[in-house]
Design a protein around this motif. Sequence first.
Motif, PDB file in Angstrom:
ATOM      1  N   GLN A 110       7.026  -2.171   2.331  1.00  0.00           N
ATOM      2  CA  GLN A 110       6.222  -2.774   1.557  1.00  0.00           C
ATOM      3  C   GLN A 110       6.638  -3.803   0.590  1.00  0.00           C
ATOM      4  OE1 GLN A 110       2.553  -2.680   2.227  1.00  0.00           O
ATOM      5  NE2 GLN A 110       2.851  -4.564   1.173  1.00  0.00           N
ATOM      6  N   ALA A 111       7.961  -3.456  -0.056  1.00  0.00           N
ATOM      7  CA  ALA A 111       8.452  -4.314  -1.003  1.00  0.00           C
ATOM      8  C   ALA A 111       9.063  -5.347  -0.309  1.00  0.00           C
ATOM      9  CB  ALA A 111       9.585  -3.294  -1.611  1.00  0.00           C
ATOM     10  N   ARG A 163       6.870  -3.449  -6.810  1.00  0.00           N
ATOM     11  CA  ARG A 163       7.214  -2.902  -5.545  1.00  0.00           C
ATOM     12  C   ARG A 163       8.807  -3.512  -5.474  1.00  0.00           C
ATOM     13  NH1 ARG A 163       1.971  -4.475  -2.665  1.00  0.00           N
ATOM     14  NH2 ARG A 163       0.884  -2.862  -3.365  1.00  0.00           N
ATOM     15  N   GLY A 164       9.625  -2.840  -4.810  1.00  0.00           N
ATOM     16  CA  GLY A 164      11.167  -3.199  -4.820  1.00  0.00           C
ATOM     17  C   GLY A 164      11.967  -2.497  -6.084  1.00  0.00           C
ATOM     18  N   VAL A 165      10.951  -2.245  -7.102  1.00  0.00           N
ATOM     19  CA  VAL A 165      11.815  -1.480  -8.258  1.00  0.00           C
ATOM     20  C   VAL A 165      11.477  -0.152  -8.257  1.00  0.00           C
ATOM     21  CG1 VAL A 165      12.248  -1.875 -10.725  1.00  0.00           C
ATOM     22  CG2 VAL A 165      11.825  -3.851  -9.115  1.00  0.00           C
ATOM     23  N   ASN A 199       8.914   3.144  -6.558  1.00  0.00           N
ATOM     24  CA  ASN A 199       7.962   3.453  -5.606  1.00  0.00           C
ATOM     25  C   ASN A 199       6.533   4.336  -6.366  1.00  0.00           C
ATOM     26  OD1 ASN A 199       9.289   2.567  -3.509  1.00  0.00           O
ATOM     27  ND2 ASN A 199      10.058   4.283  -2.649  1.00  0.00           N
ATOM     28  N   ARG A 258      16.066  -6.889  -0.012  1.00  0.00           N
ATOM     29  CA  ARG A 258      15.022  -5.927   0.682  1.00  0.00           C
ATOM     30  C   ARG A 258      15.267  -5.714   2.189  1.00  0.00           C
ATOM     31  NH1 ARG A 258      10.083  -7.318  -3.700  1.00  0.00           N
ATOM     32  NH2 ARG A 258      11.521  -6.532  -5.448  1.00  0.00           N
ATOM     33  N   GLN A 267       7.114   2.325   1.919  1.00  0.00           N
ATOM     34  CA  GLN A 267       7.149   1.649   0.406  1.00  0.00           C
ATOM     35  C   GLN A 267       8.335   0.866   0.363  1.00  0.00           C
ATOM     36  OE1 GLN A 267       5.946   3.291  -3.279  1.00  0.00           O
ATOM     37  NE2 GLN A 267       5.483   5.272  -2.425  1.00  0.00           N
ATOM     38  N   ASP A 276       5.977  -7.884   0.570  1.00  0.00           N
ATOM     39  CA  ASP A 276       5.448  -8.440  -0.626  1.00  0.00           C
ATOM     40  C   ASP A 276       6.237  -9.687  -0.904  1.00  0.00           C
ATOM     41  OD1 ASP A 276       3.252  -6.788  -0.904  1.00  0.00           O
ATOM     42  OD2 ASP A 276       3.925  -5.941  -2.795  1.00  0.00           O
ATOM     43  N   GLU A 287       8.359   6.985   2.143  1.00  0.00           N
ATOM     44  CA  GLU A 287       9.620   6.220   1.709  1.00  0.00           C
ATOM     45  C   GLU A 287       9.837   4.790   3.019  1.00  0.00           C
ATOM     46  OE1 GLU A 287      13.373   7.902   2.008  1.00  0.00           O
ATOM     47  OE2 GLU A 287      14.491   6.292   0.782  1.00  0.00           O
ATOM     48  N   ARG A 298       1.805  -3.477  -7.596  1.00  0.00           N
ATOM     49  CA  ARG A 298       2.176  -4.389  -6.698  1.00  0.00           C
ATOM     50  C   ARG A 298       3.425  -5.302  -7.422  1.00  0.00           C
ATOM     51  NH1 ARG A 298      -0.767  -9.875  -5.753  1.00  0.00           N
ATOM     52  NH2 ARG A 298      -0.306 -10.493  -4.002  1.00  0.00           N
TER      53      ARG A 298
END
Lengths: 419, 420
Positions: A403-404, B205-207, B209, A363, A400, A407, A397, B202
């Motif tokens: 944010q990934a 996220r990362g997979v 949007n 990430r 997000q 987290d 974009e 939540r």
Amino acid sequence: MPSARIRRGLGLLAAAAVVASLAGCGSDDDSSPSSASGSDPSTGATTEAASDDGSGEVSVTMANEGGSDTCTLDRDSVEAGPITFTVTNESATGVTEVELLSDQKILGEKENLAPGLDPVTFTVTLGGGDYQIYCPGADPEMVPFTVTGEAATEPVGDTQQALQDGATQYATYVDEQVASMVQGVQTLQAAVESGDLAASQDAYAKARIFYERIESDVEGFVLDGFKPTDNHGNLDYLIDMRASNLDPEVGWHGFHAVERDLFGRQAITDSTKQLAAELTDNVTKLSELAKTLQYKPEDLANGAAGLLEEVQANKISGEEEEFSHIDLVDFAGNVEGAEQSFAYLKPGLEQIDGALTDTIAQRFDAVTTLLDTYRDASELGGYQRYTAELKKSDANELSQTVQALQDSLSRLAEKVATA
Amino acid sequence: MAELGSGLSRRRLLGGAGAGVALGAAGFGVGRWTDDGSASAASSAAVDGLDLGRSVDFYTGAHQAGIETPQQRYCVFMTFDLTASTAQELQVLLARWSAAIAQCMAGEPVGTVAPERAGAVAADTGEALDLGPASLTVTLGLGPRVFDERFGLADRKPTLLADLPALPSDTLRPELTGGDLSLQACADDPQVAYHAIRDLARMGRGVVNTRWVVLGFGRASAGKGQSTPRNLMGFKDGTRNIKEAADLDTHVWAADDDVDWMRGGGTYQVVRKIRMDIEIWDADDVADQQRIFARRKQDGSPLTGKDEFDTPDFAATDDAGQAVIDPISHVALAAHENNNGIRIFRRGYNFTDGINDVGQLDAGLLFVAYMNDPDSFVQLQTKLGRADSLNEYIAHIGSGIFAVPPAPEKGHYLAEALFS
């Protein structure tokens, strides 16, 4: 955001433990740990090769029985040596991870467990002793597990040591950034003194990034003789306060007051010169205080998460650099700083949770790859200006993607605390 | 409001009662109760027929919950774009979402709310703790682009799953249109529905949007046994909705779909965000409003009948020889009698987005419909978009189409067959 630390100032100086290197910016230094991404997609749907020496096989099974989730082992004792745990979530919807613990320290774990996915395995070499399988959400959560035979041959505390080594080395990185920041604001002050607006703007953009890389580490300092509630002695306030949060009793000081003059008013006045001189003074004070800092691994974890919170709270919104619009420079600084924290923790973290380490590394890659698309050598600070138009089209974009990362980074502190 | 909710179906409520004790509350609302005392919430809510202790089973092994489930009062509908690069990431997400949905529907958190370990962040965000299951259902759909070149799933794409064609009167906004995945979370407590979406987003996220979301604050369709609610135009909506299981079999469940992972209870979900020009509508006289719908505002009866459920007589004429039901009225154009028997199952909600940038109320209908062939919607909307008298007061501003796989059995997850 981890709780802001209130630090008492000058009294700490005597305890300065780390010698600052004044050799400029450290982020491009090849000797810094890299955060090259791992490509292990071990997110739960694959199986790793099981150990084949037959010395130890343990099945861990989660299931929903009679309305509650259970976590059971097929045996409660095994001989010392390499032991492969095969984890199957048959039907327990409330359990998503399993950890192997020894005295509350994580020795191995699997995450992203869910009913229907293939079993996953992890192999750990264990010496004789008492261990626990921890299945958060199951009833009971903790299942005791005994290894018979000789005690561990490997010294206990390797992981902890690796993490602490990283944290100690990280202090050097912070010192480098602080030293560079002092030089940066001195250059800015000199440019402002000379009355050269373009040179001052350029110096402003160059000085910002050092603060942004480490701001979560150096916040919370209160100068001696001031109460924590008095912003006259709050170095954060004096260095980095934005127009939106001004304290009328103290007025506006620091980077952004200079920014307002240089980019908003497009003018250098006596007041600007005074602000720039005062900024140098305060950053110098900060650099002295920062030298006294020592870091625990969880400080790095919290600091990294804090830097990304800065991105989400102030950079994505364009509030940080309201006049200069160099928010993407600050953004990059926050991300670089967080990536350094992570990189220094990585050798230890990999031993605790390889999958999370890989996820975070991937990430970071996603964020830096995205940020790279905004590089523009012709602009101040090397990134496109974060205009209202760019924000409208691209903030979603950017936010997000960050944010990934945030987290997954926010789970680091717990991991390193249990090492 | 006419709706009292006393006719809520209990048929599904008893199935799968496992952990709890079945109780009756105030003469209705038999359901599953949690052990933590949500009975008190239920007893106060019982006044309007709600039972917040009631739960719906996720692992039906047949149709996903949230379609024929008696329609709950609130809904949060969110779509997502996949940012993952591998099918495995999608697979793990669907497995984790399935388990989490099962937890939420049972009224359980998706993990620890207050972990004891130093430095730990919470697994569950906590705002639905102690609120009870509130009949939550979360229904998942997969959009056409799941099957593009990214994930190697092209050969698993249902033939019927394709972007909707441009339709007459479309004024779609790109940011409110499309999506790779959809989640429809409906509950009798809006915070329960919101919590589910929040924690699933939540988790993703990362997979994935987030793409677009609509918060529905009141149901605008009726299922079997439910009173007919009203849309924001003040008219009863859903009087002629599909109610009977046999009709669902005929029109909704994709029993013969060409891909195996959809068979056994799948369906297609068409979603439209429909803006209503409320101020303009409110300035129209009621007789004209009734002409536009072909129903009476007060009781919902067709202009050719006396009771709400009287079948409209599209051939009836008045003394002057004029058609009583205007052929370009909404009901006339949408009626299955006038569309070769085409029917779709609607499960819509009223929404508001507050006030728009010119100071008008920003509100409308979240149209959600299920059908075994999306072409049913295309045919109906082509006709409505061309001619419907209602078009003067509405605009379709958002759109999505999703394949809704069957629900898994216990121990499995949504769309699992997609990955085998």
